[in-house]
Design a protein around this motif. Structure first.
Motif, PDB file in Angstrom:
ATOM      1  N   CYS A   1     -48.156  -0.953   6.408  1.00  0.00           N
ATOM      2  CA  CYS A   1     -48.902  -2.130   5.931  1.00  0.00           C
ATOM      3  C   CYS A   1     -47.942  -3.252   5.547  1.00  0.00           C
ATOM      4  O   CYS A   1     -48.215  -4.416   5.807  1.00  0.00           O
ATOM      5  CB  CYS A   1     -49.771  -1.742   4.742  1.00  0.00           C
ATOM      6  N   PHE A   2     -46.806  -2.889   4.971  1.00  0.00           N
ATOM      7  CA  PHE A   2     -45.838  -3.913   4.575  1.00  0.00           C
ATOM      8  C   PHE A   2     -45.262  -4.611   5.793  1.00  0.00           C
ATOM      9  O   PHE A   2     -45.128  -5.826   5.827  1.00  0.00           O
ATOM     10  CB  PHE A   2     -44.699  -3.305   3.756  1.00  0.00           C
ATOM     11  N   ARG A   3     -44.922  -3.830   6.782  1.00  0.00           N
ATOM     12  CA  ARG A   3     -44.326  -4.398   7.987  1.00  0.00           C
ATOM     13  C   ARG A   3     -45.305  -5.324   8.704  1.00  0.00           C
ATOM     14  O   ARG A   3     -44.936  -6.380   9.187  1.00  0.00           O
ATOM     15  CB  ARG A   3     -43.897  -3.252   8.904  1.00  0.00           C
ATOM     16  N   HIS A   4     -46.546  -4.919   8.754  1.00  0.00           N
ATOM     17  CA  HIS A   4     -47.551  -5.724   9.448  1.00  0.00           C
ATOM     18  C   HIS A   4     -47.887  -7.003   8.687  1.00  0.00           C
ATOM     19  O   HIS A   4     -48.348  -7.975   9.290  1.00  0.00           O
ATOM     20  CB  HIS A   4     -48.816  -4.916   9.672  1.00  0.00           C
ATOM     21  N   ASN A   5     -47.681  -6.982   7.382  1.00  0.00           N
ATOM     22  CA  ASN A   5     -47.987  -8.158   6.561  1.00  0.00           C
ATOM     23  C   ASN A   5     -46.740  -8.859   6.048  1.00  0.00           C
ATOM     24  O   ASN A   5     -46.815  -9.647   5.104  1.00  0.00           O
ATOM     25  CB  ASN A   5     -48.876  -7.744   5.384  1.00  0.00           C
ATOM     26  N   ALA A   6     -45.601  -8.578   6.666  1.00  0.00           N
ATOM     27  CA  ALA A   6     -44.329  -9.171   6.219  1.00  0.00           C
ATOM     28  C   ALA A   6     -44.356 -10.695   6.157  1.00  0.00           C
ATOM     29  O   ALA A   6     -43.810 -11.273   5.209  1.00  0.00           O
ATOM     30  CB  ALA A   6     -43.187  -8.694   7.105  1.00  0.00           C
ATOM     31  N   PRO A   7     -44.981 -11.385   7.109  1.00  0.00           N
ATOM     32  CA  PRO A   7     -44.991 -12.854   7.011  1.00  0.00           C
ATOM     33  C   PRO A   7     -45.629 -13.373   5.718  1.00  0.00           C
ATOM     34  O   PRO A   7     -45.236 -14.417   5.209  1.00  0.00           O
ATOM     35  CB  PRO A   7     -45.807 -13.296   8.233  1.00  0.00           C
ATOM     36  N   LEU A   8     -46.589 -12.632   5.186  1.00  0.00           N
ATOM     37  CA  LEU A   8     -47.223 -13.063   3.934  1.00  0.00           C
ATOM     38  C   LEU A   8     -46.258 -12.988   2.756  1.00  0.00           C
ATOM     39  O   LEU A   8     -46.375 -13.743   1.792  1.00  0.00           O
ATOM     40  CB  LEU A   8     -48.443 -12.187   3.626  1.00  0.00           C
ATOM     41  N   MET A   9     -45.299 -12.077   2.839  1.00  0.00           N
ATOM     42  CA  MET A   9     -44.391 -11.862   1.711  1.00  0.00           C
ATOM     43  C   MET A   9     -43.285 -12.912   1.639  1.00  0.00           C
ATOM     44  O   MET A   9     -42.476 -12.887   0.718  1.00  0.00           O
ATOM     45  CB  MET A   9     -43.835 -10.444   1.747  1.00  0.00           C
ATOM     46  N   PHE A  10     -43.241 -13.833   2.574  1.00  0.00           N
ATOM     47  CA  PHE A  10     -42.308 -14.942   2.464  1.00  0.00           C
ATOM     48  C   PHE A  10     -42.743 -15.896   1.345  1.00  0.00           C
ATOM     49  O   PHE A  10     -41.942 -16.639   0.814  1.00  0.00           O
ATOM     50  CB  PHE A  10     -42.194 -15.705   3.790  1.00  0.00           C
ATOM     51  N   HIS A  11     -44.022 -15.856   1.020  1.00  0.00           N
ATOM     52  CA  HIS A  11     -44.517 -16.660  -0.087  1.00  0.00           C
ATOM     53  C   HIS A  11     -44.087 -16.012  -1.399  1.00  0.00           C
ATOM     54  O   HIS A  11     -44.214 -14.804  -1.571  1.00  0.00           O
ATOM     55  CB  HIS A  11     -46.042 -16.788  -0.025  1.00  0.00           C
ATOM     56  N   ARG A  12     -43.596 -16.793  -2.295  1.00  0.00           N
ATOM     57  CA  ARG A  12     -43.023 -16.275  -3.534  1.00  0.00           C
ATOM     58  C   ARG A  12     -44.032 -15.478  -4.361  1.00  0.00           C
ATOM     59  O   ARG A  12     -43.687 -14.497  -4.998  1.00  0.00           O
ATOM     60  CB  ARG A  12     -42.493 -17.444  -4.356  1.00  0.00           C
ATOM     61  N   ASN A  13     -45.287 -15.885  -4.353  1.00  0.00           N
ATOM     62  CA  ASN A  13     -46.288 -15.244  -5.199  1.00  0.00           C
ATOM     63  C   ASN A  13     -46.892 -13.984  -4.596  1.00  0.00           C
ATOM     64  O   ASN A  13     -47.629 -13.272  -5.281  1.00  0.00           O
ATOM     65  CB  ASN A  13     -47.404 -16.227  -5.538  1.00  0.00           C
ATOM     66  N   VAL A  14     -46.638 -13.704  -3.338  1.00  0.00           N
ATOM     67  CA  VAL A  14     -47.218 -12.533  -2.686  1.00  0.00           C
ATOM     68  C   VAL A  14     -46.261 -11.355  -2.813  1.00  0.00           C
ATOM     69  O   VAL A  14     -45.117 -11.414  -2.363  1.00  0.00           O
ATOM     70  CB  VAL A  14     -47.536 -12.810  -1.201  1.00  0.00           C
ATOM     71  N   LYS A  15     -46.756 -10.308  -3.432  1.00  0.00           N
ATOM     72  CA  LYS A  15     -45.973  -9.083  -3.633  1.00  0.00           C
ATOM     73  C   LYS A  15     -46.462  -8.019  -2.650  1.00  0.00           C
ATOM     74  O   LYS A  15     -47.576  -8.103  -2.126  1.00  0.00           O
ATOM     75  CB  LYS A  15     -46.143  -8.571  -5.066  1.00  0.00           C
ATOM     76  N   PRO A  16     -45.647  -6.997  -2.394  1.00  0.00           N
ATOM     77  CA  PRO A  16     -46.083  -5.931  -1.484  1.00  0.00           C
ATOM     78  C   PRO A  16     -47.423  -5.300  -1.880  1.00  0.00           C
ATOM     79  O   PRO A  16     -48.257  -5.006  -1.034  1.00  0.00           O
ATOM     80  CB  PRO A  16     -44.948  -4.916  -1.563  1.00  0.00           C
ATOM     81  N   MET A  17     -47.628  -5.129  -3.194  1.00  0.00           N
ATOM     82  CA  MET A  17     -48.888  -4.514  -3.629  1.00  0.00           C
ATOM     83  C   MET A  17     -50.083  -5.419  -3.328  1.00  0.00           C
ATOM     84  O   MET A  17     -51.196  -4.927  -3.115  1.00  0.00           O
ATOM     85  CB  MET A  17     -48.820  -4.198  -5.123  1.00  0.00           C
ATOM     86  N   ASP A  18     -49.871  -6.723  -3.268  1.00  0.00           N
ATOM     87  CA  ASP A  18     -50.963  -7.639  -2.912  1.00  0.00           C
ATOM     88  C   ASP A  18     -51.472  -7.360  -1.503  1.00  0.00           C
ATOM     89  O   ASP A  18     -52.675  -7.432  -1.244  1.00  0.00           O
ATOM     90  CB  ASP A  18     -50.506  -9.097  -3.014  1.00  0.00           C
ATOM     91  N   THR A  19     -50.556  -7.051  -0.584  1.00  0.00           N
ATOM     92  CA  THR A  19     -50.976  -6.765   0.791  1.00  0.00           C
ATOM     93  C   THR A  19     -51.759  -5.460   0.854  1.00  0.00           C
ATOM     94  O   THR A  19     -52.723  -5.346   1.609  1.00  0.00           O
ATOM     95  CB  THR A  19     -49.768  -6.706   1.748  1.00  0.00           C
ATOM     96  N   ILE A  20     -51.339  -4.492   0.031  1.00  0.00           N
ATOM     97  CA  ILE A  20     -52.050  -3.201  -0.027  1.00  0.00           C
ATOM     98  C   ILE A  20     -53.459  -3.413  -0.577  1.00  0.00           C
ATOM     99  O   ILE A  20     -54.436  -2.901  -0.020  1.00  0.00           O
ATOM    100  CB  ILE A  20     -51.265  -2.205  -0.916  1.00  0.00           C
TER     101      ILE A  20
END
Length: 192
Positions: free
Chosen positions: A21-40
């Motif tokens: 899930c992290f790998r598939h949502n990696a582009p979202l984590m370039f934003h400072r406020n988005v944490k790995p748990m947010d993608t989960i």
């Protein structure tokens, strides 16, 4: 078929889609406020809501054509649904963390999901089994959630066996283990 398939779809989608899930949502984590748990959490809410909507679309279609009766107890039905969703979430957290630690983990998730199908209660109701096997199949918290969902959908015309507190204990334990593994996995996440 309707309650069983809907529930197993929820189970498989939540657990199966958390792999990488992290790998598939990696582009979202370039934003400072988005944490790995947010993608989960986003994936969890998306899968849970999408599967519930698909259940209600199928149910409404069958109800309109008088192929199924009304929902007997919407609260018990939703308790079964969300119990399964949260239980799946706890397991999926561990799966997502393991996929970050060990690359081949993704190869094992789908086969394990198929092997666990008999442990979900998809193919049987507890009341169909001989009494001496009830305590054995009820060791699987998944069976309890399926029984609650069926009981809420169909009502007293069927006999259901479940212990809501057992599902809660299992969910808390699995979620705690999953959150601990996720904390360790966050250090291994590489955003390219």
């Amino acid at each position: 078929a309707l309650p069983g398939y809907s529930m197993v779809t929820l189970w498989r989608h939540i657990v199966g889609r958390f792999v990488h899930c992290f790998r598939h949502n990696a582009p979202l984590m370039f934003h400072r406020n988005v944490k790995p748990m947010d993608t989960i959490l986003g994936r969890f809410f998306l899968e849970t809501t999408g599967a519930l909507i698909s259940f209600f679309v199928a149910f409404t279609s069958l109800y309109i054509f008088d192929l199924i009766g009304p929902i007997y107890d919407i609260f018990l039905l939703l308790a079964g649904w969300y119990s399964l969703a949260l239980l799946s979430f706890g397991i999926a957290l561990s799966v997502a963390a393991l996929a970050e630690f060990w690359e081949p983990a993704e190869k094992f998730v789908q086969p394990v999901m198929y092997v666990t199908l008999p442990l979900t209660g998809l193919f049987f109701m507890v009341s169909w089994l001989p009494t001496e096997y009830h305590s054995i199949v009820l060791l699987s918290p998944l069976v309890h959630t399926f029984e609650m969902f069926r009981g809420g959908l169909i009502g007293p015309s069927i006999q259901v066996h479940y212990h809501f507190d057992y599902v809660i204990y299992c969910t808390v334990f699995l979620s705690a283990c999953g959150f601990l593994l996720m904390r360790k996995a966050e250090a291994h996440i590489k955003i390219e």
